[in-house]
Design a protein around this motif. Structure first.
Motif, PDB file in Angstrom:
ATOM      1  N   GLU A  15      36.715  56.917  69.577  1.00  0.00           N
ATOM      2  CA  GLU A  15      35.557  56.814  70.471  1.00  0.00           C
ATOM      3  C   GLU A  15      34.276  57.219  69.764  1.00  0.00           C
ATOM      4  O   GLU A  15      33.249  56.558  69.888  1.00  0.00           O
ATOM      5  CB  GLU A  15      35.778  57.666  71.719  1.00  0.00           C
ATOM      6  CG  GLU A  15      36.820  57.094  72.661  1.00  0.00           C
ATOM      7  CD  GLU A  15      37.146  58.023  73.812  1.00  0.00           C
ATOM      8  OE1 GLU A  15      36.384  59.005  74.042  1.00  0.00           O
ATOM      9  OE2 GLU A  15      38.165  57.780  74.492  1.00  0.00           O
ATOM     10  N   LYS A  16      34.341  58.308  69.018  1.00  0.00           N
ATOM     11  CA  LYS A  16      33.153  58.787  68.295  1.00  0.00           C
ATOM     12  C   LYS A  16      32.717  57.759  67.248  1.00  0.00           C
ATOM     13  O   LYS A  16      31.529  57.454  67.118  1.00  0.00           O
ATOM     14  CB  LYS A  16      33.429  60.127  67.630  1.00  0.00           C
ATOM     15  CG  LYS A  16      32.225  60.666  66.891  1.00  0.00           C
ATOM     16  CD  LYS A  16      32.426  62.065  66.410  1.00  0.00           C
ATOM     17  CE  LYS A  16      31.149  62.516  65.724  1.00  0.00           C
ATOM     18  NZ  LYS A  16      30.836  63.892  65.943  1.00  0.00           N
ATOM     19  N   GLY A  54      33.279  54.602  67.308  1.00  0.00           N
ATOM     20  CA  GLY A  54      32.742  53.454  68.031  1.00  0.00           C
ATOM     21  C   GLY A  54      31.297  53.670  68.426  1.00  0.00           C
ATOM     22  O   GLY A  54      30.464  52.761  68.306  1.00  0.00           O
ATOM     23  N   ARG A  55      30.984  54.877  68.900  1.00  0.00           N
ATOM     24  CA  ARG A  55      29.598  55.193  69.287  1.00  0.00           C
ATOM     25  C   ARG A  55      28.678  55.219  68.080  1.00  0.00           C
ATOM     26  O   ARG A  55      27.568  54.709  68.111  1.00  0.00           O
ATOM     27  CB  ARG A  55      29.538  56.534  70.009  1.00  0.00           C
ATOM     28  CG  ARG A  55      30.075  56.519  71.424  1.00  0.00           C
ATOM     29  CD  ARG A  55      29.735  57.802  72.170  1.00  0.00           C
ATOM     30  NE  ARG A  55      30.188  59.008  71.488  1.00  0.00           N
ATOM     31  CZ  ARG A  55      31.398  59.562  71.630  1.00  0.00           C
ATOM     32  NH1 ARG A  55      32.288  58.990  72.420  1.00  0.00           N
ATOM     33  NH2 ARG A  55      31.715  60.664  70.991  1.00  0.00           N
ATOM     34  N   ARG A 102      42.255  59.300  69.556  1.00  0.00           N
ATOM     35  CA  ARG A 102      41.408  58.634  70.555  1.00  0.00           C
ATOM     36  C   ARG A 102      39.980  59.158  70.491  1.00  0.00           C
ATOM     37  O   ARG A 102      39.023  58.392  70.552  1.00  0.00           O
ATOM     38  CB  ARG A 102      41.978  58.832  71.956  1.00  0.00           C
ATOM     39  CG  ARG A 102      43.022  57.814  72.340  1.00  0.00           C
ATOM     40  CD  ARG A 102      43.271  57.777  73.835  1.00  0.00           C
ATOM     41  NE  ARG A 102      43.643  59.055  74.420  1.00  0.00           N
ATOM     42  CZ  ARG A 102      44.878  59.543  74.453  1.00  0.00           C
ATOM     43  NH1 ARG A 102      45.880  58.866  73.928  1.00  0.00           N
ATOM     44  NH2 ARG A 102      45.123  60.715  75.002  1.00  0.00           N
ATOM     45  N   GLU A 103      39.839  60.470  70.387  1.00  0.00           N
ATOM     46  CA  GLU A 103      38.503  61.066  70.298  1.00  0.00           C
ATOM     47  C   GLU A 103      37.762  60.571  69.058  1.00  0.00           C
ATOM     48  O   GLU A 103      36.588  60.228  69.122  1.00  0.00           O
ATOM     49  CB  GLU A 103      38.597  62.598  70.265  1.00  0.00           C
ATOM     50  CG  GLU A 103      38.983  63.211  71.575  1.00  0.00           C
ATOM     51  CD  GLU A 103      37.887  63.111  72.618  1.00  0.00           C
ATOM     52  OE1 GLU A 103      36.694  63.182  72.262  1.00  0.00           O
ATOM     53  OE2 GLU A 103      38.227  62.947  73.803  1.00  0.00           O
TER      54      GLU A 103
END
Length: 89
Positions: A10-11, A13-14, A6-7
Motif C-alpha cells: 500500500e505504501k 502504491g501511494r 500488505r502495508e
C-alpha cells in the motif's frame, strides 16, 4: 500475504504508483528493501532452469549462465545447488 507485506504494498502504491515496474524495482534497491544478492541468485537460477527446460544439458546451461552474467562457473554452481530456498514460485 502478511500484514507487513500488505502495508508495504500500500505504501509503495501511494509513493510510487506512477512508476513502471523497472523504476519501482530500482527504487526498492536504492532504499535497501530488496536483497541484491538473493536477486542475483534468483536471476542465475532462473536463467539456468529456462535453458534446461529448453533442452540444454544442465552443465552447459550453467556454463552459459557464467558467460551471460560475467561471473564464475563456481558462482553459478553455488546459485543452483546451495541457494535452493530462493524461488519465485
Amino acid at each position: 500475504m502478511t500484514v507487513y507485506v500488505r502495508e508495504l504494498a500500500e505504501k509503495l502504491g501511494r509513493m510510487y504508483g506512477h512508476l513502471g515496474t523497472e523504476e519501482l524495482v530500482g527504487k526498492l534497491f536504492e532504499g535497501g528493501v530488496v536483497d541484491h544478492t538473493l536477486c542475483k541468485v534468483l536471476s542465475v537460477r532462473d536463467y539456468v532452469w529456462e535453458k534446461v527446460k529448453g533442452g540444454a544439458k544442465k552443465i552447459d546451461a550453467m556454463w552459459e549462465a557464467a558467460e551471460h552474467f560475467s561471473c564464475t562457473y563456481e558462482y553459478v554452481r553455488k546459485c543452483v545447488y546451495y541457494y535452493t530456498d530462493v524461488n519465485l514460485e
